[in-house]
Scaffold this active site. Structure first.
Site, PDB file in Angstrom:
ATOM      1  CG  ASP A  97      26.189 -31.083  -6.851  1.00 18.82           C
ATOM      2  OD1 ASP A  97      25.357 -30.521  -6.107  1.00 18.82           O
ATOM      3  OD2 ASP A  97      27.375 -31.279  -6.499  1.00 18.82           O
ATOM      4  CB  SER A  98      20.582 -30.749  -5.469  1.00 21.79           C
ATOM      5  OG  SER A  98      20.107 -29.726  -6.330  1.00 21.79           O
ATOM      6  CG  ASP A 136      26.800 -27.328  -8.452  1.00 23.59           C
ATOM      7  OD1 ASP A 136      27.744 -26.605  -8.069  1.00 23.59           O
ATOM      8  OD2 ASP A 136      25.838 -27.625  -7.728  1.00 23.59           O
ATOM      9  CE  LYS A 166      26.606 -24.613  -6.206  1.00 24.60           C
ATOM     10  NZ  LYS A 166      27.339 -25.614  -5.363  1.00 24.60           N
ATOM     11  CD  GLU A 168      29.989 -28.977  -2.845  1.00 23.51           C
ATOM     12  OE1 GLU A 168      30.680 -29.713  -2.103  1.00 23.51           O
ATOM     13  OE2 GLU A 168      28.804 -29.231  -3.124  1.00 23.51           O
ATOM     14  CD  GLU A 235      24.450 -26.728   1.638  1.00 24.77           C
ATOM     15  OE1 GLU A 235      23.671 -27.679   1.831  1.00 24.77           O
ATOM     16  OE2 GLU A 235      25.126 -26.597   0.593  1.00 24.77           O
TER      17      GLU A 235
END
Length: 338
Positions: A97-98, A136, A166, A168, A235
């Protein structure tokens, strides 16, 4: 007898029926025929390598982990960035999502929505012939309930054409991870600094710097492992903490700002390739391996100079016409009645 002048649209129709599509045939053993019809002046970005790599699967990643061979992972946000990452031999390509910031110009990752992620996943998936591809889940697409998360994960896999997702979060996301993995969708966990939750964390801060913080990282790692994650991203965690957590787990850890004691590493491709203007802030953990921005600037500025001076296009960049045909065309143009 008056000479019949062919109208432009009729001439175009005639030309289309005269020139047949060209099929590209294999030129060497093992090569894949493109079988593409040339419809425009733009050629396809490229074919797979002559000797394609074997497709990376969950089993491949587990084998690398058991051999203690570091797993390579890189982000990609579109066909060209995925194309080069796949050709370069990455084990995993992450549609992170960056892309909100590096591809869409947004302020942070919280702005990107599921539909945008799916669109970019699909673009990346067209290029990745060997790497294991992960998409993501963006903020807002999985936090409400496990069923919401499963629905989003199914869309990313079905519509985005990736092999896994993925998300979080640690202990609190375990039920959600378990629900998705029970449906047969591989999940890559992400703990430590979780950018989607930066506001709750007080910004982009290193996690696990205290005893309690380090214990929280370990607790989260064990929770996502128990929930069924095939691997977990660590991270912005102190290297010694990440190394110890890696030793305690039975699944690979993928570090980003977490030292080389992890089972593998991931970076944002735009960051590591230097595809950004001078003066842009880079996190401490980023090593810049190239200067894509500088090379692109040189090429584009040279192009601008050539165009302004009429050095480009040169004769070798143009399509010739028989002198006799041009003379006939010129005479027809001169004889036209406006």
């Amino acid at each position: 007898m008056a000479q019949r002048i062919m109208r432009p649209h009729t001439l175009q129709k005639t030309l289309k029926s005269t020139f047949l599509p060209v099929t590209v045939a294999p030129t060497r053993p093992g090569a894949i025929s493109l079988c593409q019809t040339r419809h425009s002046s733009h050629s396809p970005l490229g074919a797979p390598p002559a000797a394609p790599r074997k497709k990376v699967t969950i089993n491949t990643l587990q084998a690398l982990y058991k051999k203690d061979e570091p797993i390579t992972m890189l982000t990609a946000h579109d066909f060209p960035s995925a194309h080069v990452a796949d050709h370069a031999g990455m084990d995993i390509i992450l549609v992170g999502d960056s892309l909100a910031m590096v591809a869409l110009g947004m302020e942070d990752t919280s702005e990107v929505v599921l539909e945008e992620m799916i669109l970019h996943c699909r673009s990346v998936a067209r290029a990745t012939k060997a790497a294991f591809t992960i998409g993501d889940l963006p903020m807002g697409s999985y936090e409400i309930a496990p069923e919401q998360a499963l629905e989003s994960a199914i869309r990313v896999v079905k519509e985005g054409r990736v092999q896994g997702i993925k998300l979080e979060g640690g202990l609190e996301m375990a039920p959600t991870i378990e629900r998705i993995t029970r449906a047969g969708i591989p999940v890559l966990g992400h703990i430590g600094l979780t950018p989607q939750r930066q506001n709750a964390l007080g910004g982009f801060r290193v996690q696990g710097k205290t005893t309690l913080g380090a214990l929280k990282v370990l607790e989260d790692a064990e929770a996502v492992q128990a929930a069924g994650c095939f691997a977990v991203v660590l991270e912005a965690v102190p290297a010694e903490v990440a190394s110890l957590v890696t030793k305690k787990l039975k699944i690979p850890t993928i570090g980003i700002g977490a030292g080389n004691g992890c089972s593998g590493q991931v970076l944002v491709q735009v960051d590591m390739s230097g595809n950004f203007p001078p003066g842009r802030f880079l996190p401490k953990f980023v090593k810049q391996y190239g200067d894509v921005w500088g090379e692109s600037m040189k090429a584009i500025q040279a192009y601008k100079t050539d165009v302004k001076s009429r050095a480009y296009p040169a004769p070798e960049h143009t399509y010739p016409m028989p002198a006799k045909e041009f003379a006939e065309f010129e005479n027809l143009v001169k004889s036209r009645i406006i």
